[in-house]
Design a protein around this motif. Structure first.
Motif, PDB file in Angstrom:
ATOM      1  N   GLU A 198     -13.890  18.344   1.769  1.00  0.00           N
ATOM      2  CA  GLU A 198     -14.744  17.176   1.912  1.00  0.00           C
ATOM      3  C   GLU A 198     -13.924  15.890   1.741  1.00  0.00           C
ATOM      4  OE1 GLU A 198     -18.021  17.130   2.676  1.00  0.00           O
ATOM      5  OE2 GLU A 198     -17.895  19.312   2.913  1.00  0.00           O
ATOM      6  N   PHE A 199     -14.404  14.811   2.324  1.00  0.00           N
ATOM      7  CA  PHE A 199     -13.814  13.499   2.137  1.00  0.00           C
ATOM      8  C   PHE A 199     -14.166  13.000   0.743  1.00  0.00           C
ATOM      9  CE2 PHE A 199     -14.325   8.760   3.136  1.00  0.00           C
ATOM     10  CZ  PHE A 199     -12.980   8.492   2.933  1.00  0.00           C
ATOM     11  N   GLU A 200     -13.161  12.560  -0.022  1.00  0.00           N
ATOM     12  CA  GLU A 200     -13.373  12.117  -1.399  1.00  0.00           C
ATOM     13  C   GLU A 200     -12.812  10.705  -1.577  1.00  0.00           C
ATOM     14  OE1 GLU A 200     -13.074  15.594  -4.407  1.00  0.00           O
ATOM     15  OE2 GLU A 200     -11.532  15.997  -2.892  1.00  0.00           O
ATOM     16  N   PRO A 201     -13.546   9.694  -1.124  1.00  0.00           N
ATOM     17  CA  PRO A 201     -13.024   8.319  -1.144  1.00  0.00           C
ATOM     18  C   PRO A 201     -12.750   7.774  -2.537  1.00  0.00           C
ATOM     19  CG  PRO A 201     -15.361   8.341  -0.581  1.00  0.00           C
ATOM     20  CD  PRO A 201     -14.897   9.756  -0.536  1.00  0.00           C
ATOM     21  N   GLN A 202     -13.425   8.285  -3.565  1.00  0.00           N
ATOM     22  CA  GLN A 202     -13.179   7.770  -4.913  1.00  0.00           C
ATOM     23  C   GLN A 202     -11.735   8.001  -5.356  1.00  0.00           C
ATOM     24  OE1 GLN A 202     -14.978  10.418  -4.214  1.00  0.00           O
ATOM     25  NE2 GLN A 202     -14.253  12.109  -5.505  1.00  0.00           N
ATOM     26  N   LYS A 203     -11.088   9.001  -4.782  1.00  0.00           N
ATOM     27  CA  LYS A 203      -9.702   9.289  -5.154  1.00  0.00           C
ATOM     28  C   LYS A 203      -8.728   8.243  -4.600  1.00  0.00           C
ATOM     29  CE  LYS A 203     -10.177  14.273  -5.805  1.00  0.00           C
ATOM     30  NZ  LYS A 203      -9.665  15.611  -5.428  1.00  0.00           N
ATOM     31  N   ILE A 204      -9.166   7.511  -3.591  1.00  0.00           N
ATOM     32  CA  ILE A 204      -8.306   6.476  -3.010  1.00  0.00           C
ATOM     33  C   ILE A 204      -8.066   5.371  -4.025  1.00  0.00           C
ATOM     34  CG2 ILE A 204      -8.163   4.711  -1.213  1.00  0.00           C
ATOM     35  CD1 ILE A 204      -9.814   6.678   0.555  1.00  0.00           C
ATOM     36  N   GLN A 205      -9.124   4.950  -4.721  1.00  0.00           N
ATOM     37  CA  GLN A 205      -8.965   3.920  -5.735  1.00  0.00           C
ATOM     38  C   GLN A 205      -8.067   4.403  -6.868  1.00  0.00           C
ATOM     39  OE1 GLN A 205     -10.086   0.743  -5.465  1.00  0.00           O
ATOM     40  NE2 GLN A 205      -8.810   0.379  -7.283  1.00  0.00           N
ATOM     41  N   GLN A 206      -8.183   5.669  -7.236  1.00  0.00           N
ATOM     42  CA  GLN A 206      -7.312   6.236  -8.260  1.00  0.00           C
ATOM     43  C   GLN A 206      -5.851   6.131  -7.831  1.00  0.00           C
ATOM     44  OE1 GLN A 206      -8.634  10.261  -8.901  1.00  0.00           O
ATOM     45  NE2 GLN A 206     -10.750   9.657  -9.294  1.00  0.00           N
TER      46      GLN A 206
END
Length: 295
Positions: free
Chosen positions: A111-119
């Motif tokens: 799945e796409f996990e955009p919250q990890k981009i900010q991390q």
């Protein structure tokens, strides 16, 4: 002859190695305790080794990809502005990678996990040298693995954008998939990166295999990991930190190699972008850019 086991099940790439044993009874017991779909392989070495594989998400064709702007906006609206901008660009890069290749051959593994981009953005030393910032951006995006596929290729693209934000006329050495020169010098960096991130997540599982006299683990794409070349005997939390650091160094060295091949050695001594400078470039400097040319 080397004793080799597969990290991904040979007939089901979404099933990965979870447990190994010399005891069939023990491996069957583990299988009964698992809440996930499982597959079992017995490797007929002189002393047999049994490996339990667990599956998670189903592999989908890229033809199923449908990241429309409203869907994406809903997923990232709680992220800070920087995370939103990078998420939009990463999705555009993923779509470009699919367009540049046969969609029915391009697979979505998670799945796409955009919250990890900010991390990822939070772990970059913004304002350090150009190659350090670019390498850390690439490394942290790959380590967080936010996209369903193409995390390495999109990570390299973000490295390129990072350099361009400091030197707008920078030209990346050719990156097309049919460019043999590109593959010859870039692919080893990608392969070693995949080795590092696989060991990072599996040091204790691999230590168990080593105790069973297994020499090699082969993940998808035929990438082999020789267990004796890696330090496996550490707590899994320590391994996450240790191998993340090694991966960051690896990507920073790749950024240095990029600058040298592009004959921009002088950038090695210049400061890289701040986070705001990088985000501004992603918003304003890539308008009407055809990302397909990067794949």
């Amino acid at each position: 002859m080397d004793r080799l086991v597969f990290y991904h099940h040979p007939q089901a790439e979404n099933f990965s190695l979870k447990f190994s044993s010399a005891s069939l009874t023990e491996i069957r017991s583990r299988r009964e305790q698992s809440d996930e779909p499982t597959k079992l392989i017995g490797y007929p070495f002189e002393t047999p080794v049994y490996v339990l594989y667990e599956g998670d998400t189903e592999i989908e064709s890229a033809q199923e990809i449908d990241f429309d702007r409203k869907w994406l906006s809903d997923r990232i609206r709680d992220l800070p502005r920087a995370g939103q901008v990078v998420a939009f660009r990463l999705v555009e890069l993923l779509e470009a990678a699919v367009d540049a290749r046969e969609a029915d051959e391009f697979r979505l593994y998670k799945e796409f996990e955009p919250q990890k981009i900010q991390q990822a953005l939070d772990h970059v030393s913004w304002g350090s040298s150009v190659h350090e910032v670019a390498g850390e951006v690439m490394s942290n995006l790959i380590l967080r693995h936010s996209l369903p596929n193409a995390n390495h290729r999109t990570g390299i693209a973000m490295l390129q954008f990072c350099i361009e934000s400091v030197e707008p006329d920078f030209e990346m050495p050719r990156t097309h998939v049919d460019d043999n020169t590109w593959r010859e010098w870039v692919d080893p960096y990608i392969v070693d990166s995949k080795r590092l991130i696989t060991v990072r997540r599996n040091n204790l599982r691999f230590k168990k295999l080593e105790e069973l006299d297994v020499d090699l683990v082969e993940r998808k794409d035929g990438i082999q990991i020789r267990l004796t070349k890696f330090e496996l005997d550490m707590h899994w939390r320590e391994a996450l930190t240790e191998y993340a650091s090694l991966h960051e160094t690896h990507c920073t060295e790749f950024a240095q190699a990029v600058l040298k091949r592009a004959e921009r050695d002088y950038l090695l001594d210049q400061p890289g972008p701040t986070k705001q400078e990088f985000i501004t470039y992603l918003e304003e400097g890539l308008v009407e850019r055809d990302f397909r040319e990067m794949f």
